[in-house]
Design a protein around this motif. Structure first.
Motif, short mmCIF file in Angstrom:
data_model
loop_
_atom_site.label_atom_id
_atom_site.label_comp_id
_atom_site.label_asym_id
_atom_site.label_seq_id
_atom_site.Cartn_x
_atom_site.Cartn_y
_atom_site.Cartn_z
N GLU A 58 35.06 38.16 72.88
CA GLU A 58 34.97 39.31 73.78
C GLU A 58 34.38 40.51 73.05
O GLU A 58 33.52 41.22 73.58
CB GLU A 58 36.38 39.64 74.29
CG GLU A 58 36.36 40.54 75.52
CD GLU A 58 37.76 40.77 76.04
OE1 GLU A 58 38.11 40.18 77.06
OE2 GLU A 58 38.51 41.53 75.39
N LYS A 59 34.82 40.69 71.81
CA LYS A 59 34.33 41.81 71.00
C LYS A 59 32.82 41.67 70.77
O LYS A 59 32.06 42.63 70.94
CB LYS A 59 35.08 41.78 69.66
CG LYS A 59 34.93 43.01 68.82
CD LYS A 59 35.84 42.91 67.61
CE LYS A 59 35.34 43.74 66.47
NZ LYS A 59 35.93 43.41 65.19
N TYR A 60 32.38 40.47 70.40
CA TYR A 60 30.96 40.25 70.10
C TYR A 60 30.09 40.38 71.35
O TYR A 60 28.98 40.88 71.29
CB TYR A 60 30.75 38.86 69.49
CG TYR A 60 31.40 38.67 68.13
CD1 TYR A 60 31.52 39.74 67.25
CD2 TYR A 60 31.89 37.43 67.74
CE1 TYR A 60 32.12 39.57 66.02
CE2 TYR A 60 32.49 37.25 66.50
CZ TYR A 60 32.60 38.33 65.65
OH TYR A 60 33.20 38.16 64.43
N THR A 61 30.60 39.88 72.49
CA THR A 61 29.75 39.90 73.69
C THR A 61 29.72 41.27 74.36
O THR A 61 28.74 41.61 75.00
CB THR A 61 30.22 38.86 74.74
OG1 THR A 61 31.62 38.90 74.82
CG2 THR A 61 29.76 37.45 74.40
N LYS A 89 29.18 47.74 63.98
CA LYS A 89 30.34 48.02 64.83
C LYS A 89 31.30 46.82 64.90
O LYS A 89 32.49 46.96 64.70
CB LYS A 89 29.87 48.38 66.25
CG LYS A 89 29.15 49.70 66.31
CD LYS A 89 28.34 49.83 67.59
CE LYS A 89 29.19 50.27 68.78
NZ LYS A 89 28.35 50.47 70.00
N CYS A 90 30.75 45.65 65.20
CA CYS A 90 31.65 44.50 65.41
C CYS A 90 31.58 43.48 64.28
O CYS A 90 32.38 42.54 64.23
CB CYS A 90 31.32 43.81 66.74
SG CYS A 90 29.73 42.98 66.75
N GLY A 91 30.63 43.63 63.36
CA GLY A 91 30.56 42.73 62.22
C GLY A 91 29.81 41.43 62.47
O GLY A 91 29.64 40.60 61.57
N LEU A 92 29.35 41.21 63.74
CA LEU A 92 28.61 39.98 64.03
C LEU A 92 27.33 39.96 63.20
O LEU A 92 26.61 40.96 63.16
CB LEU A 92 28.26 39.93 65.53
CG LEU A 92 27.51 38.70 66.04
CD1 LEU A 92 28.35 37.44 65.88
CD2 LEU A 92 27.15 38.86 67.52
N ASN A 93 27.09 38.85 62.50
CA ASN A 93 25.84 38.79 61.74
C ASN A 93 25.27 37.37 61.73
O ASN A 93 26.01 36.39 61.76
CB ASN A 93 26.01 39.36 60.33
CG ASN A 93 26.78 38.45 59.43
OD1 ASN A 93 26.21 37.59 58.76
ND2 ASN A 93 28.08 38.60 59.40
N ASP A 94 23.93 37.33 61.72
CA ASP A 94 23.28 36.03 61.90
C ASP A 94 23.10 35.25 60.59
O ASP A 94 22.46 34.20 60.58
CB ASP A 94 21.94 36.17 62.65
CG ASP A 94 20.94 37.04 61.93
OD1 ASP A 94 21.19 37.41 60.76
OD2 ASP A 94 19.89 37.36 62.53
N LYS A 95 23.72 35.73 59.53
CA LYS A 95 23.67 35.00 58.26
C LYS A 95 24.29 33.61 58.42
O LYS A 95 23.86 32.63 57.81
CB LYS A 95 24.45 35.80 57.21
CG LYS A 95 24.39 35.23 55.82
CD LYS A 95 25.33 35.97 54.93
CE LYS A 95 25.56 35.18 53.65
NZ LYS A 95 26.67 35.72 52.89
N VAL A 96 25.31 33.55 59.29
CA VAL A 96 26.02 32.27 59.49
C VAL A 96 25.09 31.16 59.96
O VAL A 96 25.35 29.98 59.71
CB VAL A 96 27.19 32.42 60.50
CG1 VAL A 96 28.32 33.22 59.91
CG2 VAL A 96 26.73 33.02 61.82
N LEU A 97 23.99 31.56 60.64
CA LEU A 97 23.09 30.53 61.18
C LEU A 97 22.31 29.80 60.09
O LEU A 97 21.73 28.75 60.35
CB LEU A 97 22.11 31.15 62.18
CG LEU A 97 22.73 31.70 63.47
CD1 LEU A 97 21.68 32.35 64.34
CD2 LEU A 97 23.46 30.61 64.25
#
Ligand code: ZN
Length: 196
Positions: A58-61, A89-97
């Motif tokens: 929910e936070k990421y979306t 803001k939410c810490g989502l990052n695409d490094k995981v991909l």
């Protein structure tokens, strides 16, 4: 009977005694209670995990991301470099991909699944600033605590100024303490990043 067989039979006898003892313990009220509590605890833990996942999703979306270049990977001198982008803001990052899903921690797996579901989800204000994401998130948190009603554009301005001040400040330990970061927080300056 060989001595090995004797030893073997002795072991069986010993184990049988222990198995009997375990059985009698299982009937005890304390042990029954223990087993019941363990089962309940496991059930609650699974519910907790699934709720945690939903909170994160929910936070990421719902976040209107403010993005920084959070890491440079690969070898840019030979043209294989890639930049990871992350939201302050939410810490989502695409490094995981760039990892195999199995190599990731449970929290990273949630990010991975979110981004895989919708690769365009990491859209928002592109600051083009290169900054370690932990540091960037800590700066954002501090700005938000001081100015809770600030809009995103002003946040970006304050973020840039704060980051510049931190990078020019020699009192590294004081800043780390204030932002609740490890003292090596400023190790990645992102100096060699092309902000194209
Ligand atoms: Zn975000």
């Amino acid at each position: 009977m060989s001595s090995l067989e004797k030893e073997y039979n002795k072991l069986i006898e010993q184990r049988n005694k222990i198995i009997e003892e375990i059985k009698s313990f299982k009937e005890s009220e304390t042990v029954k209670k223990y087993l019941e509590l363990t089962r309940l605890n496991e059930e609650l833990y699974n519910q907790q995990l699934s709720l945690y996942k939903r909170i994160k999703e929910e936070k990421y979306t719902s976040c209107k991301h403010i993005l920084v270049i959070s890491e440079i990977g690969g070898d840019r001198y030979h043209g294989h470099s890639h930049k990871s982008r992350g939201c302050i803001k939410c810490g989502l990052n695409d490094k995981v991909l760039s990892f195999n899903r199995n190599e990731l921690s449970p929290s990273e797996k949630i990010m991975y699944d979110c981004l895989k579901k919708d690769l365009h989800r990491l859209r928002g204000i592109e600051t083009k600033v290169a900054c370690d994401l932990t540091l960037a998130c800590a700066i954002y948190k501090e700005i938000k605590e001081t100015y809770p009603n600030i809009d995103d554009e002003t946040t970006v301005e304050y973020f840039n100024t704060t980051l510049k001040t931190i990078r020019n400040n020699s009192h590294k330990d004081e800043i780390a303490k204030r932002l609740k970061l490890d003292s090596n927080y400023n190790v990645w300056y992102g100096r060699d990043v092309y902000n194209d």
